[in-house]
Design a protein around this motif. Structure first.
Motif, PDB file in Angstrom:
ATOM      1  N   GLY A 173       0.554  -1.138   0.248  1.00 30.26           N
ATOM      2  CA  GLY A 173      -0.145  -0.295   0.470  1.00 30.26           C
ATOM      3  C   GLY A 173       0.708   1.090  -0.281  1.00 30.26           C
ATOM      4  O   GLY A 173       0.237   1.885  -0.061  1.00 30.26           O
ATOM      5  N   ASP A 174       2.524   0.849   0.231  1.00 27.73           N
ATOM      6  CA  ASP A 174       2.503   2.349  -0.259  1.00 27.73           C
ATOM      7  C   ASP A 174       2.525   2.902  -1.573  1.00 27.73           C
ATOM      8  O   ASP A 174       3.000   2.188  -2.516  1.00 27.73           O
ATOM      9  N   ARG A 175       2.053   4.449  -1.544  1.00 25.36           N
ATOM     10  CA  ARG A 175       2.575   4.730  -3.118  1.00 25.36           C
ATOM     11  C   ARG A 175       2.951   6.579  -2.783  1.00 25.36           C
ATOM     12  O   ARG A 175       2.477   7.225  -3.144  1.00 25.36           O
ATOM     13  N   LEU A 176       4.098   6.903  -1.799  1.00 23.19           N
ATOM     14  CA  LEU A 176       4.078   7.684  -1.366  1.00 23.19           C
ATOM     15  C   LEU A 176       6.075   7.958  -1.768  1.00 23.19           C
ATOM     16  O   LEU A 176       6.571   6.838  -0.960  1.00 23.19           O
ATOM     17  N   GLY A 177       6.260   9.165  -2.502  1.00 25.84           N
ATOM     18  CA  GLY A 177       8.032   9.154  -2.211  1.00 25.84           C
ATOM     19  C   GLY A 177       8.168  10.330  -2.087  1.00 25.84           C
ATOM     20  O   GLY A 177       7.326  10.981  -1.674  1.00 25.84           O
ATOM     21  N   LEU A 178       9.921  10.326  -1.411  1.00 25.74           N
ATOM     22  CA  LEU A 178       9.508  11.421  -0.761  1.00 25.74           C
ATOM     23  C   LEU A 178      10.822  12.306  -1.944  1.00 25.74           C
ATOM     24  O   LEU A 178      11.804  11.689  -1.775  1.00 25.74           O
ATOM     25  N   CYS A 179      11.049  13.254  -1.099  1.00 27.58           N
ATOM     26  CA  CYS A 179      12.626  14.190  -2.184  1.00 27.58           C
ATOM     27  C   CYS A 179      12.804  14.975  -0.620  1.00 27.58           C
ATOM     28  O   CYS A 179      12.281  15.579   0.315  1.00 27.58           O
ATOM     29  N   LEU A 180      13.799  14.594  -0.543  1.00 29.89           N
ATOM     30  CA  LEU A 180      14.933  15.394   0.579  1.00 29.89           C
ATOM     31  C   LEU A 180      16.013  16.592  -0.092  1.00 29.89           C
ATOM     32  O   LEU A 180      16.839  16.171  -0.844  1.00 29.89           O
ATOM     33  N   ALA A 181      16.260  17.304   0.836  1.00 29.28           N
ATOM     34  CA  ALA A 181      17.590  19.142   0.726  1.00 29.28           C
ATOM     35  C   ALA A 181      18.652  18.046   1.963  1.00 29.28           C
ATOM     36  O   ALA A 181      18.397  18.061   2.585  1.00 29.28           O
ATOM     37  N   THR A 182      19.801  17.507   1.470  1.00 28.95           N
ATOM     38  CA  THR A 182      20.323  17.372   1.871  1.00 28.95           C
ATOM     39  C   THR A 182      22.371  18.083   1.441  1.00 28.95           C
ATOM     40  O   THR A 182      21.877  18.849   0.342  1.00 28.95           O
ATOM     41  N   THR A 183      22.916  17.948   1.976  1.00 30.91           N
ATOM     42  CA  THR A 183      24.590  18.498   0.850  1.00 30.91           C
ATOM     43  C   THR A 183      25.441  17.773   1.948  1.00 30.91           C
ATOM     44  O   THR A 183      25.452  17.446   3.014  1.00 30.91           O
ATOM     45  N   ASP A 184      26.389  18.620   1.182  1.00 32.34           N
ATOM     46  CA  ASP A 184      28.175  17.286   1.606  1.00 32.34           C
ATOM     47  C   ASP A 184      28.728  18.214   2.169  1.00 32.34           C
ATOM     48  O   ASP A 184      29.948  17.652   2.555  1.00 32.34           O
ATOM     49  N   ALA A 185      28.362  19.532   2.774  1.00 32.26           N
ATOM     50  CA  ALA A 185      29.007  19.985   3.463  1.00 32.26           C
ATOM     51  C   ALA A 185      29.210  19.919   4.829  1.00 32.26           C
ATOM     52  O   ALA A 185      30.065  20.176   5.761  1.00 32.26           O
ATOM     53  N   GLY A 186      28.094  19.707   4.877  1.00 34.08           N
ATOM     54  CA  GLY A 186      28.398  18.938   6.242  1.00 34.08           C
ATOM     55  C   GLY A 186      26.643  19.419   6.763  1.00 34.08           C
ATOM     56  O   GLY A 186      25.317  19.271   6.562  1.00 34.08           O
ATOM     57  N   GLN A 187      26.773  19.732   8.220  1.00 32.30           N
ATOM     58  CA  GLN A 187      25.380  19.189   9.018  1.00 32.30           C
ATOM     59  C   GLN A 187      24.417  20.632   8.879  1.00 32.30           C
ATOM     60  O   GLN A 187      24.826  21.293   8.810  1.00 32.30           O
ATOM     61  N   LEU A 188      23.447  20.075   8.835  1.00 33.70           N
ATOM     62  CA  LEU A 188      22.311  21.189   8.806  1.00 33.70           C
ATOM     63  C   LEU A 188      21.865  22.326  10.066  1.00 33.70           C
ATOM     64  O   LEU A 188      21.828  21.269  10.355  1.00 33.70           O
ATOM     65  N   THR A 189      21.371  22.839  10.133  1.00 37.02           N
ATOM     66  CA  THR A 189      20.402  23.396  11.478  1.00 37.02           C
ATOM     67  C   THR A 189      19.192  24.504  11.169  1.00 37.02           C
ATOM     68  O   THR A 189      19.257  25.150   9.453  1.00 37.02           O
ATOM     69  N   GLY A 190      18.171  24.356  10.928  1.00 38.27           N
ATOM     70  CA  GLY A 190      16.673  25.151  10.967  1.00 38.27           C
ATOM     71  C   GLY A 190      16.104  24.476   9.910  1.00 38.27           C
ATOM     72  O   GLY A 190      16.208  22.941   9.574  1.00 38.27           O
ATOM     73  N   SER A 191      15.289  24.930   9.123  1.00 39.07           N
ATOM     74  CA  SER A 191      14.477  23.962   7.987  1.00 39.07           C
ATOM     75  C   SER A 191      14.643  24.952   7.119  1.00 39.07           C
ATOM     76  O   SER A 191      14.037  25.638   7.423  1.00 39.07           O
ATOM     77  N   PHE A 192      13.996  24.267   6.147  1.00 42.76           N
ATOM     78  CA  PHE A 192      14.541  24.690   4.394  1.00 42.76           C
ATOM     79  C   PHE A 192      12.749  25.631   4.480  1.00 42.76           C
ATOM     80  O   PHE A 192      12.435  26.102   3.522  1.00 42.76           O
ATOM     81  N   LEU A 193      11.574  25.094   5.167  1.00 36.56           N
ATOM     82  CA  LEU A 193      10.356  24.770   4.645  1.00 36.56           C
ATOM     83  C   LEU A 193       9.965  26.641   5.514  1.00 36.56           C
ATOM     84  O   LEU A 193       8.974  26.967   4.508  1.00 36.56           O
ATOM     85  N   ASP A 194      10.881  26.915   6.410  1.00 33.31           N
ATOM     86  CA  ASP A 194      10.197  27.865   7.424  1.00 33.31           C
ATOM     87  C   ASP A 194      11.032  29.390   6.851  1.00 33.31           C
ATOM     88  O   ASP A 194      11.669  30.161   6.906  1.00 33.31           O
ATOM     89  N   GLY A 195      12.138  28.994   6.291  1.00 30.90           N
ATOM     90  CA  GLY A 195      13.847  30.001   5.530  1.00 30.90           C
ATOM     91  C   GLY A 195      14.023  30.272   6.696  1.00 30.90           C
ATOM     92  O   GLY A 195      15.210  30.916   6.452  1.00 30.90           O
ATOM     93  N   THR A 196      14.182  29.139   7.890  1.00 27.84           N
ATOM     94  CA  THR A 196      15.493  28.878   9.166  1.00 27.84           C
ATOM     95  C   THR A 196      16.949  28.324   9.387  1.00 27.84           C
ATOM     96  O   THR A 196      17.467  28.828   9.683  1.00 27.84           O
ATOM     97  N   VAL A 197      16.382  27.562   7.484  1.00 28.81           N
ATOM     98  CA  VAL A 197      18.205  26.847   7.306  1.00 28.81           C
ATOM     99  C   VAL A 197      19.042  27.323   7.523  1.00 28.81           C
ATOM    100  O   VAL A 197      18.840  28.408   6.984  1.00 28.81           O
ATOM    101  N   HIS A 198      20.439  26.853   8.546  1.00 27.89           N
ATOM    102  CA  HIS A 198      21.614  27.354   8.560  1.00 27.89           C
ATOM    103  C   HIS A 198      22.424  26.623   6.924  1.00 27.89           C
ATOM    104  O   HIS A 198      22.696  25.424   8.029  1.00 27.89           O
ATOM    105  N   LEU A 199      23.480  26.664   6.253  1.00 28.02           N
ATOM    106  CA  LEU A 199      23.897  26.084   5.535  1.00 28.02           C
ATOM    107  C   LEU A 199      25.548  25.610   6.129  1.00 28.02           C
ATOM    108  O   LEU A 199      25.595  26.755   6.504  1.00 28.02           O
TER     109      LEU A 199
END
Length: 200
Positions: A173-199
């Motif tokens: 019954g799985d019909r959901l695909g997911l898109c994830l945002a990541t970076t090879d430079a190191g860990q993220l903080t904050g969220s992409f959704l509300d613009g608080t992400v810190h790269l």
């Protein structure tokens, strides 16, 4: 001596996979056989044994169903504390650390987006519930095509990772695909959704 009817009933209900009922009838039959001197002690014991086995099987089915339902219950968009979760529980906004790298994704570690994390689910791709399995390559391609990043994100080194259903999860019954945002430079903080992400 007459045959104890409850002894017969316990075997019949046990054969019908009514474990708890068979167990109770088996116990009652043994008591009545002891007090009334009726026949059927062997039948009562058989019914009791079938009742025990049937009850244990019923408990195992209920536990399995409960765990399956729990593994499919969506998480909140952000969690208050790190926790293990099934990949099918992820929603837009879920932050992960670490990001699984290869193979079929099953269990993941979901963390608060305010803390360090490796990736975040930024969009979802929903296949039609009535759709026929398109094949793994086609499923992967459809989800990947839905994963869009802004030019600013790409320039900052953000890359998209797509997770599509597998043939096995599709059958369940799985019909959901997911898109994830990541970076090879190191860990993220904050969220992409509300613009608080810190790269990094």
């Amino acid at each position: 001596m007459p045959l104890e009817p409850l002894a017969v009933a316990s075997v019949v209900t046990g054969a019908l996979a009514l474990g708890p009922v068979a167990g109770v009838l088996g116990v009652l039959a043994l008591r009545r056989i002891g007090s009334r001197g009726t026949r059927g002690r062997g039948l009562a014991r058989t019914g009791l044994a079938l009742g025990v086995v049937g009850t244990l099987a019923l408990v195992a089915v209920l536990v399995g169903a409960t765990l399956t339902a729990r593994n499919q219950h969506p998480l909140p968009a952000d969690v208050a504390a790190p926790r293990q979760a099934h990949a099918r529980q992820l929603v837009t906004g879920s932050c992960l650390d670490p990001l699984p790298t290869a193979g079929e994704v099953d269990t993941v570690r979901v963390v608060p987006c305010s803390g360090p994390h490796a990736a975040q689910v930024v969009t979802e791709y929903a296949f039609d519930d009535a759709a026929v399995w398109p094949g793994q390559a086609a499923a992967d391609a459809r989800v990947a095509a839905s994963c869009g990043l802004t030019p600013t994100e790409r320039d900052a080194g953000v890359r998209a990772v797509s997770w599509a259903p597998t043939e096995d999860s599709w059958r369940h019954g799985d019909r959901l695909g997911l898109c994830l945002a990541t970076t090879d430079a190191g860990q993220l903080t904050g969220s992409f959704l509300d613009g608080t992400v810190h790269l990094p």
